[in-house]
Scaffold this active site. Sequence first.
Site, mmCIF file in Angstrom:
data_model
loop_
_atom_site.group_PDB
_atom_site.id
_atom_site.type_symbol
_atom_site.label_atom_id
_atom_site.label_comp_id
_atom_site.label_asym_id
_atom_site.label_seq_id
_atom_site.Cartn_x
_atom_site.Cartn_y
_atom_site.Cartn_z
ATOM 1 N N ASN A 153 0.809 -1.221 0.000
ATOM 2 C CA ASN A 153 0.000 0.000 0.000
ATOM 3 C C ASN A 153 0.842 1.271 0.000
ATOM 4 O OD1 ASN A 153 0.616 -1.051 2.642
ATOM 5 N ND2 ASN A 153 -0.695 0.498 3.534
ATOM 6 N N GLU A 251 5.124 -4.749 12.184
ATOM 7 C CA GLU A 251 4.151 -3.664 12.093
ATOM 8 C C GLU A 251 2.978 -4.241 11.330
ATOM 9 O OE1 GLU A 251 1.770 -1.262 10.520
ATOM 10 O OE2 GLU A 251 3.445 -0.432 9.363
ATOM 11 N N CYS A 285 -2.525 1.547 6.910
ATOM 12 C CA CYS A 285 -2.614 0.779 8.155
ATOM 13 C C CYS A 285 -3.071 1.630 9.327
ATOM 14 C CB CYS A 285 -1.282 0.100 8.466
ATOM 15 S SG CYS A 285 0.120 1.231 8.594
ATOM 16 N N GLU A 460 9.507 1.675 13.979
ATOM 17 C CA GLU A 460 10.193 2.188 12.800
ATOM 18 C C GLU A 460 10.115 3.704 12.842
ATOM 19 O OE1 GLU A 460 9.591 -1.473 9.696
ATOM 20 O OE2 GLU A 460 8.098 0.128 9.636
#
Length: 482
Positions: A153, A251, A285, A460
């Site tokens: 994505n 993640e 997300c 991250e």
Amino acid sequence: MTHHPLPPAAMYVAGAWHRAEQTFPVHNPADGELLAELPVARPSDLDLALDAAAEGFATWRRTQPWERSRILRRIADGIRAQAERFALVMTLDQGKPLAQSEGEVLAAADQFDWYADEARRVYGRTVEARDPDTRILIRREPVGPVAAFAAWNFPALLPVRKIAPALAAGCSVIVMAPAEAPLSTLLIAEIADAAGLPAGALNVVTGDGPAISRRLIASDVIRKVSLTGSVPVGAELLRLAADGIKSVSMELGGHAPVLVFPDADPERAARLCARAKFRNSGQVCISPSRFLVHEEIAGAFAEAFADETRGLRLGDGRDPATDVGPLTTARRLNAVHELVQDAVTRGATVLAGGGPADLPGGHYYRPTVLSGVSDDMRVMVEEPFGPIAPISTFATFDEAISRANATPFGLAGFVFTEDLATAFRAGEELETGMVGVNELTIATAEAPFGGVKQSGFGREGGTEGLADYTVAKYVNLRLRGA
């Protein structure tokens, strides 16, 4: 594409481009155009990548931090210099509007910029020993070669969030380009190669995801696994990593609640939420995906949300007038429509959208707003990952927090309020790794990004993102003659 050529239709391994006899097609989700035929990595190709990563790590970890910093900065500069080309490649490959692709490209460059600085700041420390003739030293060293897997994505930003901190720490990386939108990852490799990154420090493979992950993670070469993806894929990679006792960062999915309290401006909040919700067709997300609005202002919020949604233009991302592009895959189109149908069948009301768009060739779904949504509907339980905005109401602060925390996800949450006490309390009580207060654009290179519960672990971005690619080594030194 004459002035904006695609990257090589090949894997990037050991500083060179490699092809294979078996290939898979890459299509433009807006019109079905065939963009490229990419190689399906064979076991021998993956073994070559593993050998390259091992040799690349031996070289790169000994490269001085200031030199690593200079190379990472050149990669950032290279991305910016090719931003127009990069954005078009991304839009063709993944479907998002050009303006959104350009923003992602610049955000990817920011990651390399940030970690170019952090590469020089991998700090150890000394600890005062009990014995005057002893010295205690703690070093931060690179964990080793990394196997990185990123979703489609955000096909540039997601792999870069792994590549940049890993390289800054001194690790080598093998990245699997997402099959649904692989071209951006290959373009990153092309730019890194031109920036002078040593052979083997970065390798990009393409093909069958399960086969690639099994072979890479099973190898003794790989010392860390990093994934951005779904919860089921995360669980599978954790099982694979457990056999080799490998360090893992995850993640995973999200289902971000948005709490709109009665003191918020409902129209302003609704219009901000609508714009954010349908960015990248909702394939984000941390996309705001469950709108819990205080019952006193829910009507005004829903009306403004639907009005803003109806004004969004759906179309090919190459058209500058497009606000919402196609979904990346037909699978997502079908999954989104099933969620909408389930909600409507259970009593939800469609305020905008509600079905596939009558546009030729692509995976288009009309941005959809639902009211009268209850917590037992699938759209409130499953991550929608598409252009659906379900709106529900709450009466009290405690109810809002309880319902917001009632899913297994815990990536991001959002709060709209003008009251500082409410902002602090909600930010502290939401079970998420990130919270935005009166703000929906929260991802940035200098801050940690990640979740809790089934949304994963590890971070991250920020200083925390670099730490995940290092290990602490303790050295106890007794002075000679002591």
